[in-house]
Design an enzyme around this catalytic site. Structure first.
Site, PDB file in Angstrom:
ATOM      1  CE  LYS A  12      58.565  67.574  62.266  1.00  0.00           C
ATOM      2  NZ  LYS A  12      58.587  68.289  60.798  1.00  0.00           N
ATOM      3  CG  ASP A 140      54.509  66.177  63.211  1.00  0.00           C
ATOM      4  OD1 ASP A 140      54.044  65.619  62.274  1.00  0.00           O
ATOM      5  OD2 ASP A 140      55.158  67.413  62.838  1.00  0.00           O
TER       6      ASP A 140
HETATM    7  O1  C5P Z   1      47.783  67.303  63.503  1.00  0.00           O
HETATM    8  P1  C5P Z   1      48.425  68.840  63.335  1.00  0.00           P
HETATM    9  O2  C5P Z   1      47.804  69.759  64.380  1.00  0.00           O
HETATM   10  O3  C5P Z   1      50.015  69.043  63.255  1.00  0.00           O
HETATM   11  O4  C5P Z   1      47.941  69.420  61.960  1.00  0.00           O
HETATM   12  C1  C5P Z   1      47.718  70.693  61.595  1.00  0.00           C
HETATM   13  C2  C5P Z   1      47.079  70.659  60.461  1.00  0.00           C
HETATM   14  O5  C5P Z   1      47.710  70.360  59.014  1.00  0.00           O
HETATM   15  C3  C5P Z   1      45.745  69.640  60.381  1.00  0.00           C
HETATM   16  O6  C5P Z   1      44.810  70.497  60.809  1.00  0.00           O
HETATM   17  C4  C5P Z   1      45.715  69.571  58.684  1.00  0.00           C
HETATM   18  O7  C5P Z   1      44.931  70.863  58.196  1.00  0.00           O
HETATM   19  C5  C5P Z   1      46.970  69.570  58.296  1.00  0.00           C
HETATM   20  N1  C5P Z   1      47.619  68.004  58.279  1.00  0.00           N
HETATM   21  C6  C5P Z   1      46.963  67.208  57.137  1.00  0.00           C
HETATM   22  N2  C5P Z   1      47.523  65.839  57.393  1.00  0.00           N
HETATM   23  C7  C5P Z   1      48.343  65.673  58.070  1.00  0.00           C
HETATM   24  C8  C5P Z   1      48.788  66.409  58.943  1.00  0.00           C
HETATM   25  C9  C5P Z   1      48.610  67.634  59.053  1.00  0.00           C
HETATM   26  O8  C5P Z   1      46.140  67.522  56.184  1.00  0.00           O
HETATM   27  N3  C5P Z   1      48.997  64.385  57.860  1.00  0.00           N
END
Ligand code: C5P
Length: 284
Positions: A12, A140
């Site tokens: 994406k 995501d």
């Molecule tokens: O959910 P994901 O594993 O992709 O997120 C990685 C990191 O990015 C999370 O641990 C968080 O620190 C940050 N994040 C965030 N807000 C979001 C998505 C991700 O703070 N909406």
């Protein structure tokens, strides 16, 4: 001979990404348009009768090998647990989407894994349960289950399908990557963008729609990774107006004209891409 099933997982690009607030648990409230493009990983699945879930990499240099317990294994285990199947699977992952790029490769692999294993194991979770598993795997992942391009809000769980005009893009991934938590945790991150609306986005004509808004993560990412600025400068030198996708370090620009991508700096991953009209597993 055992049957092996080949399943695609598309990347994406975030056309824009606004941070509108932060939740008490530290996760960020965002608004973004996620667009699917024709740059794919391929997952190969071989069902195992013994219930084990295993994984290997295809064609990866040892430095690029993913941990054994990667997001696809965690997705498979979560689905196996939720539906109580005695079956397992071996997953071979052919990685082509750059990692630490903001292109959603790992999340897309996990989503394709959930959709493929529902078919191969002959199970079907209620949609809401599947989305809950997806969100626990990563913010995501729900988007990649939605079947196409989407307007995404909340921390990634509010996904509204949208259509986009067909278009070509040039995607540039410099050698350095970026860690998502490092970008989101920066003290200098702008976290108070005004709220946008789908109607405001959709009111743009096709020539403007790909340039809507901005990526609020970009200033923080640029400060940590000078190669992002170099990549944007390289796009500018080709008369292309680029911006970063997700938490970087890949950048992209819409391609209104043909460019000489052979003039790319060595070690950079530069590719012309088209946006997809639907996710290849849309009907799964
Ligand atoms: O959910 P994901 O594993 O992709 O997120 C990685 C990191 O990015 C999370 O641990 C968080 O620190 C940050 N994040 C965030 N807000 C979001 C998505 C991700 O703070 N909406």
């Amino acid at each position: 001979m055992k049957a092996i099933y080949d399943v695609p997982a598309p990347a994406k690009l975030n056309l824009f990404l606004h941070i509108t607030g932060r939740r008490a648990d530290g996760y960020h409230l965002l608004q973004s348009v996620f667009m699917l493009i024709d740059w794919y990983d391929t997952l190969h699945f071989e069902v195992r009768a013994d219930g084990q879930i295993t994984r290997s990499d295809i064609g990866a240099a040892s430095a690029d090998r993913l941990p054994a317990e990667d997001l696809t294994v965690r997705a498979a285990k979560a689905l196996q647990h939720a539906c109580g199947t005695p079956l397992g699977v071996h997953i071979s992952l052919e990685k082509r989407i750059p990692t630490q790029a903001g292109m959603g490769g790992g999340s897309s692999d996990a989503a394709s894994c959930l959709l493929a294993l529902q078919r191969l194991w002959g199970v079907k979770l209620p949609r809401q349960n599947l989305l809950e598993i997806a969100l626990k795997l990563g913010s995501d992942v729900p988007f990649f289950l939605s079947g196409g391009h989407a307007w995404v809000e909340g921390v990634g769980e509010l996904v509204t399908p949208i259509t986009l005009p067909p278009a070509d893009f040039l995607v540039v991934k410099p050698p350095e990557g970026l860690s998502t938590p490092a970008i989101f945790s920066s003290a200098s991150l702008k976290r108070d963008s005004e709220t946008a609306t789908i109607q405001g986005f959709a009111a743009n004509n096709p020539a403007q729609i790909f340039g809507f808004g901005r990526n609020d993560l970009q200033p923080v990412a640029q400060a940590l990774c000078p190669q992002i600025v170099q990549s944007l400068d390289w796009l500018s030198a080709q008369q292309l107006d680029g911006r970063m996708t997700g938490s970087g370090s890949a950048v992209f620009a819409q391609l209104p004209h043909s460019v000489n991508v052979h003039a790319q700096p060595s070690g950079w991953n530069v590719r012309k891409c088209k946006n997809l009209q639907a996710h290849p597993l849309e009907s799964w």
